[in-house]
Design a protein around this motif. Structure first.
Motif, PDB file in Angstrom:
ATOM      1  N   ASP A 110      -3.020   0.324  -9.509  1.00 31.91           N
ATOM      2  CA  ASP A 110      -3.279  -0.706  -8.496  1.00 31.91           C
ATOM      3  C   ASP A 110      -4.477  -0.265  -7.658  1.00 31.91           C
ATOM      4  OD1 ASP A 110      -2.890  -2.760  -6.638  1.00 31.91           O
ATOM      5  OD2 ASP A 110      -0.816  -2.222  -6.183  1.00 31.91           O
ATOM      6  N   HIS A 146       2.728   1.779  -1.513  1.00 30.63           N
ATOM      7  CA  HIS A 146       3.964   1.845  -2.303  1.00 30.63           C
ATOM      8  C   HIS A 146       3.811   2.822  -3.459  1.00 30.63           C
ATOM      9  CE1 HIS A 146       1.767  -0.697  -5.217  1.00 30.63           C
ATOM     10  NE2 HIS A 146       1.216  -1.210  -4.130  1.00 30.63           N
ATOM     11  N   HIS A 159       5.324  -2.212  -8.257  1.00 37.91           N
ATOM     12  CA  HIS A 159       5.719  -1.729  -6.932  1.00 37.91           C
ATOM     13  C   HIS A 159       6.988  -0.906  -7.073  1.00 37.91           C
ATOM     14  CE1 HIS A 159       3.356  -5.363  -5.690  1.00 37.91           C
ATOM     15  NE2 HIS A 159       2.867  -4.463  -4.875  1.00 37.91           N
ATOM     16  N   ALA A 217       0.275   4.184  -4.332  1.00 38.20           N
ATOM     17  CA  ALA A 217      -0.829   3.281  -3.986  1.00 38.20           C
ATOM     18  C   ALA A 217      -0.939   3.290  -2.460  1.00 38.20           C
ATOM     19  CB  ALA A 217      -0.547   1.879  -4.502  1.00 38.20           C
ATOM     20  N   GLU A 270      -2.817   1.877   0.762  1.00 42.47           N
ATOM     21  CA  GLU A 270      -3.629   0.692   1.042  1.00 42.47           C
ATOM     22  C   GLU A 270      -3.599   0.269   2.497  1.00 42.47           C
ATOM     23  OE1 GLU A 270      -2.265  -2.949  -0.905  1.00 42.47           O
ATOM     24  OE2 GLU A 270      -0.560  -1.880  -1.709  1.00 42.47           O
ATOM     25  N   GLU A 330      -7.787   0.117  -1.360  1.00 38.43           N
ATOM     26  CA  GLU A 330      -6.613   0.741  -1.973  1.00 38.43           C
ATOM     27  C   GLU A 330      -7.013   1.611  -3.163  1.00 38.43           C
ATOM     28  OE1 GLU A 330      -4.066  -2.125  -3.892  1.00 38.43           O
ATOM     29  OE2 GLU A 330      -2.366  -0.763  -3.948  1.00 38.43           O
TER      30      GLU A 330
HETATM   31 MG    MG Z   1      -0.719  -2.289  -3.862  1.00 36.90          MG
END
Ligand code: MG
Length: 258
Positions: A114, A177, A184, A208, A210, A241
């Motif tokens: 991500d 996350h 996720h 991740a 962000e 991110e």
């Molecule tokens: Mg994300």
């Protein structure tokens, strides 16, 4: 090892590293395509085409995140100006002076990565430039303290401190996350926090990170489409991110590209 744990195996990390490189290359190409006159749908189609060309799968398309009533209809999230996150691609035409957040996830050989970035179009005003710089630096600050033995609170504290230093605000309802075995995963990573508090980080976790940063009020609202968050004061918002691997030393940025 379990496919459901937070600690990824060395084999899975090798795949995530490859997937991360692919994603970084694609997101850069989509970012380069952001010019006045293109629609957000055009960017979405480009992202999907580039992902499939690499033998990967868009991970947001038809994905239903926790709490959502319908599946997400796009490959890319495109959030313009006062849109905070999860803007649905459509016929909106991008203009000079806009700031455009593009957030993209893909599945490569069964594993998920991500990444997001904010892109200014043409000449943006001084506050927009500062907002993008603050958000990028907040991401870097969060990554710098993301290492085994530190905590989720350390990450949030570093991000929030950087954002506040610039006079901007952190959106508390949204955050980072875990990622890797699903788009996720646990844990949720708040972009604010207290040093030393929260879950302890362990080598092998993939996260991740962000920061989602507002120019004005931190408060957001969800539009009736069920996905797009906008700022309550309609000032602008930015997001950067990376997917990172926690190690005993500096985190490895898996979505760094080459
Ligand atoms: Mg994300």
């Amino acid at each position: 090892m379990s496919k459901h744990g937070m600690i990824k195996t060395p084999e899975d990390i090798a795949i995530l590293r490859e997937g991360g490189k692919i994603l970084a290359t694609i997101l850069k190409e989509v970012g380069d395509a952001i010019v006045p006159g293109v629609t957000t749908k055009y960017l979405d189609t480009l992202a999907e085409t580039l992902i499939r060309e690499q033998g990967a799968i868009p991970s947001f398309l038809n994905y239903t995140p926790e709490g959502a009533k319908t599946a997400y209809p796009g490959t890319l999230c495109v959030s313009v100006n006062d849109e905070v996150v999860h803007g649905i691609p459509g016929e909106r035409v991008l203009e000079d002076g806009d700031i455009v957040d593009i957030d993209l996830g893909l599945e490569y050989q069964g594993l998920f990565v991500d990444m997001a970035m904010a892109v200014p179009i043409g000449e943006v005003d001084a506050s927009a430039k500062k907002l993008l710089m603050a958000t990028r630096e907040a991401l870097e600050a969060g990554i710098r303290v993301a290492r085994a033995g530190n905590t989720l609170g350390d990450i949030g504290y570093a991000i929030e401190g950087k954002v506040r230093g610039y006079g901007f605000t952190v959106v508390e309802e949204l955050g980072g996350h875990g990622v890797g075995y699903a788009p996720h995963e646990e844990p949720h990573i708040a972009n604010y926090g207290e040093q030393g508090k929260g879950m302890k980080l362990k080598a092998g976790m993939v996260l991740a990170i962000e920061p989602i940063v507002n120019e004005g009020t931190r408060f957001v609202k969800l539009l009736p489409d069920g996905y797009t968050f906008v700022t309550r004061d309609h000032k602008r918002s930015a997001q950067f991110e990376h997917t990172i691997l926690i190690t005993d030393g500096d985190a490895e940025i898996l979505t760094k590209g080459s």
